[in-house]
Design a protein around this motif. Structure first.
Motif, PDB file in Angstrom:
ATOM      1  N   ASN A  81     -60.476-103.229  34.032  1.00  0.00           N
ATOM      2  CA  ASN A  81     -60.289-103.993  35.274  1.00  0.00           C
ATOM      3  C   ASN A  81     -59.833-103.136  36.455  1.00  0.00           C
ATOM      4  OD1 ASN A  81     -61.135-106.388  34.088  1.00  0.00           O
ATOM      5  ND2 ASN A  81     -59.061-106.816  33.338  1.00  0.00           N
ATOM      6  N   ALA A  82     -60.247-101.886  36.452  1.00  0.00           N
ATOM      7  CA  ALA A  82     -59.986-101.018  37.603  1.00  0.00           C
ATOM      8  C   ALA A  82     -60.635-101.634  38.842  1.00  0.00           C
ATOM      9  CB  ALA A  82     -60.578 -99.632  37.351  1.00  0.00           C
ATOM     10  N   ILE A  83     -60.052-101.308  39.995  1.00  0.00           N
ATOM     11  CA  ILE A  83     -60.581-101.835  41.264  1.00  0.00           C
ATOM     12  C   ILE A  83     -61.243-100.682  42.026  1.00  0.00           C
ATOM     13  CG2 ILE A  83     -59.949-102.880  43.481  1.00  0.00           C
ATOM     14  CD1 ILE A  83     -57.581-104.216  42.038  1.00  0.00           C
ATOM     15  N   ILE A  84     -62.464-100.919  42.490  1.00  0.00           N
ATOM     16  CA  ILE A  84     -63.168 -99.919  43.307  1.00  0.00           C
ATOM     17  C   ILE A  84     -63.517-100.568  44.643  1.00  0.00           C
ATOM     18  CG2 ILE A  84     -65.223 -98.461  43.526  1.00  0.00           C
ATOM     19  CD1 ILE A  84     -65.335 -98.350  40.461  1.00  0.00           C
ATOM     20  N   ILE A  85     -63.027 -99.956  45.721  1.00  0.00           N
ATOM     21  CA  ILE A  85     -63.270-100.501  47.062  1.00  0.00           C
ATOM     22  C   ILE A  85     -64.034 -99.461  47.875  1.00  0.00           C
ATOM     23  CG2 ILE A  85     -62.206-101.422  49.158  1.00  0.00           C
ATOM     24  CD1 ILE A  85     -59.697-102.031  47.477  1.00  0.00           C
ATOM     25  N   ASN A  86     -65.172 -99.869  48.400  1.00  0.00           N
ATOM     26  CA  ASN A  86     -65.926 -98.995  49.295  1.00  0.00           C
ATOM     27  C   ASN A  86     -65.753 -99.499  50.725  1.00  0.00           C
ATOM     28  OD1 ASN A  86     -66.843 -97.329  47.234  1.00  0.00           O
ATOM     29  ND2 ASN A  86     -68.613 -98.647  46.821  1.00  0.00           N
ATOM     30  N   ILE A  87     -65.282 -98.625  51.604  1.00  0.00           N
ATOM     31  CA  ILE A  87     -65.028 -99.041  52.987  1.00  0.00           C
ATOM     32  C   ILE A  87     -66.327 -98.918  53.783  1.00  0.00           C
ATOM     33  CG2 ILE A  87     -63.671 -98.690  55.075  1.00  0.00           C
ATOM     34  CD1 ILE A  87     -61.945 -99.668  52.749  1.00  0.00           C
ATOM     35  N   PHE A  94     -75.102 -99.518  47.027  1.00  0.00           N
ATOM     36  CA  PHE A  94     -74.436 -98.861  45.893  1.00  0.00           C
ATOM     37  C   PHE A  94     -73.330 -99.777  45.341  1.00  0.00           C
ATOM     38  CE2 PHE A  94     -71.266 -95.347  44.703  1.00  0.00           C
ATOM     39  CZ  PHE A  94     -71.807 -95.179  43.438  1.00  0.00           C
ATOM     40  N   THR A  95     -72.599-100.412  46.248  1.00  0.00           N
ATOM     41  CA  THR A  95     -71.504-101.308  45.837  1.00  0.00           C
ATOM     42  C   THR A  95     -72.061-102.502  45.054  1.00  0.00           C
ATOM     43  OG1 THR A  95     -70.423-100.686  47.905  1.00  0.00           O
ATOM     44  CG2 THR A  95     -69.465-102.541  46.707  1.00  0.00           C
ATOM     45  N   ILE A 105     -63.708-104.143  38.961  1.00  0.00           N
ATOM     46  CA  ILE A 105     -63.863-105.088  40.066  1.00  0.00           C
ATOM     47  C   ILE A 105     -64.268-104.249  41.273  1.00  0.00           C
ATOM     48  CG2 ILE A 105     -62.599-106.680  41.584  1.00  0.00           C
ATOM     49  CD1 ILE A 105     -60.717-107.018  38.990  1.00  0.00           C
ATOM     50  N   VAL A 106     -65.489-104.455  41.754  1.00  0.00           N
ATOM     51  CA  VAL A 106     -66.050-103.588  42.789  1.00  0.00           C
ATOM     52  C   VAL A 106     -66.407-104.421  44.019  1.00  0.00           C
ATOM     53  CG1 VAL A 106     -67.795-101.822  43.279  1.00  0.00           C
ATOM     54  CG2 VAL A 106     -67.112-102.247  40.914  1.00  0.00           C
ATOM     55  N   PHE A 107     -65.913-104.038  45.168  1.00  0.00           N
ATOM     56  CA  PHE A 107     -66.266-104.788  46.378  1.00  0.00           C
ATOM     57  C   PHE A 107     -66.215-103.875  47.598  1.00  0.00           C
ATOM     58  CE2 PHE A 107     -61.765-105.484  45.479  1.00  0.00           C
ATOM     59  CZ  PHE A 107     -61.127-105.347  46.699  1.00  0.00           C
ATOM     60  N   SER A 108     -66.835-104.355  48.691  1.00  0.00           N
ATOM     61  CA  SER A 108     -66.812-103.563  49.925  1.00  0.00           C
ATOM     62  C   SER A 108     -65.924-104.265  50.946  1.00  0.00           C
ATOM     63  CB  SER A 108     -68.230-103.378  50.482  1.00  0.00           C
ATOM     64  OG  SER A 108     -68.693-104.575  51.052  1.00  0.00           O
ATOM     65  N   VAL A 161     -77.340 -96.341  58.674  1.00  0.00           N
ATOM     66  CA  VAL A 161     -78.187 -96.189  57.477  1.00  0.00           C
ATOM     67  C   VAL A 161     -77.308 -95.891  56.255  1.00  0.00           C
ATOM     68  CG1 VAL A 161     -80.038 -94.825  56.423  1.00  0.00           C
ATOM     69  CG2 VAL A 161     -80.144 -95.388  58.856  1.00  0.00           C
ATOM     70  N   SER A 162     -76.318 -95.008  56.437  1.00  0.00           N
ATOM     71  CA  SER A 162     -75.473 -94.606  55.303  1.00  0.00           C
ATOM     72  C   SER A 162     -74.576 -95.744  54.831  1.00  0.00           C
ATOM     73  CB  SER A 162     -74.625 -93.387  55.677  1.00  0.00           C
ATOM     74  OG  SER A 162     -73.685 -93.731  56.681  1.00  0.00           O
ATOM     75  N   LYS A 163     -74.076 -96.545  55.757  1.00  0.00           N
ATOM     76  CA  LYS A 163     -73.209 -97.662  55.346  1.00  0.00           C
ATOM     77  C   LYS A 163     -74.041 -98.764  54.670  1.00  0.00           C
ATOM     78  CE  LYS A 163     -69.082 -96.212  56.735  1.00  0.00           C
ATOM     79  NZ  LYS A 163     -67.962 -95.969  55.813  1.00  0.00           N
ATOM     80  N   CYS A 164     -75.319 -98.947  55.106  1.00  0.00           N
ATOM     81  CA  CYS A 164     -76.196 -99.893  54.391  1.00  0.00           C
ATOM     82  C   CYS A 164     -76.419 -99.411  52.953  1.00  0.00           C
ATOM     83  CB  CYS A 164     -77.541-100.034  55.105  1.00  0.00           C
ATOM     84  SG  CYS A 164     -77.448-100.947  56.662  1.00  0.00           S
TER      85      CYS A 164
END
Ligand code: NAP
Length: 230
Positions: free
Chosen positions: A128-134, A159-160, A171-174, A151-154
């Protein structure tokens, strides 16, 4: 006295958060707030930032280099949270006017680095690690004149989405911070009054709050601005 009371109390392990781009801006505010919450904070940037806090370990590395990233994370045994925060704005203006190397550099930090970090950390992630992409508004919907950044943020959003489906125990979210008073924002809008924007500290506190209640956040595309309305 029963046998179990003879045992020494089990040491509560300090939680570990990896935050990229902690030398300034939103990343620095995240580093300070997670450390105040008792986390062991592993962070980085290219510059020689200093933190006078034993809970914070800062490394001067280039996130665009996968070997730097692998070495940076190699000593860690467990990782509870990853926040891919580091970003580069690149050149504003028509996309085909972007310089070749500027395009590549933006993608290295905004897309490749999150991949390098998560790949290097994969075997160390707790259940249940948390991964957040800004991310950014221009990552949720591509926008003219934002060039490689949009383009890179899209791509980071894509990827997220994929990770949120593929990683069963994470748990992965942006998160879209929205306009925030940092150097990146003043580079993008030099004439804007920074006091009209939320501070990096405010944005970091919203992200910290989400980390405290991560249920049902997997796959979500969160906006800090939505929280500022309340
Ligand atoms: P910032 O003040 O420019 O800080 C960017 C951070 O990324 C710095 O710590 C920088 O460290 C690090 N970084 C950049 N390239 C790197 C590299 N190659 N290797 C290692 N570290 C690198 O930006 P910010 O405004 O805080 O932005 C943080 C995140 O929020 C970014 O992903 C940005 O796209 C996103 N965002 C910001 C806004 C806003 O209005 N500020 C709005 C939407 C989204 P060094 O300089 O030490 O290398």
């Amino acid at each position: 006295m029963n046998a179990s009371s003879d045992k020494k109390p089990t040491k509560v392990e300090q939680k570990v958060v990896v935050i990229t781009g902690g030398s300034q801006g939103i990343g620095r505010a995240l580093v300070e707030q997670f450390s105040d919450e008792g986390y062991k904070v592993i962070t980085c940037g290219r510059s020689r930032a200093k933190f006078d806090n034993k809970n914070i370990t800062y490394a001067s590395i280039d996130l665009g280099n996968p070997f730097h990233v692998q070495t940076w994370l190699s000593d860690l045994k467990c990782i509870d949270i990853i926040i891919n925060n580091a970003g580069q704005l690149g050149e504003r203006g028509p996309v085909l006017d972007n310089d070749y190397m500027s395009w590549v550099d933006v993608h290295k930090v905004n897309v490749n680095a999150p991949f390098f970090v998560i790949k290097a950390a994969k075997e160390k992630l707790v259940k249940n690690a948390i991964i957040i992409n800004i991310s950014s508004s221009v990552g949720r919907k591509a926008r003219a004149d934002w060039g490689a950044y949009s383009v890179s943020k899209c791509a980071l959003e894509a990827f997220t989405d994929i990770l949120s489906e593929e990683l069963e125990d994470a748990i992965v979210f942006s998160v879209n911070p929205g306009g925030t008073a940092t150097k990146m924002r003043s580079d993008a809008f030099p004439d804007e009054d920074p006091s009209s924007l939320p501070s990096a500290e405010k944005i970091a506190s919203i992200i910290l709050d989400w980390v405290k209640r991560p249920a049902e956040l997997n796959g979500r595309k969160l906006n800090c601005r939505d929280e500022l309305l309340f």
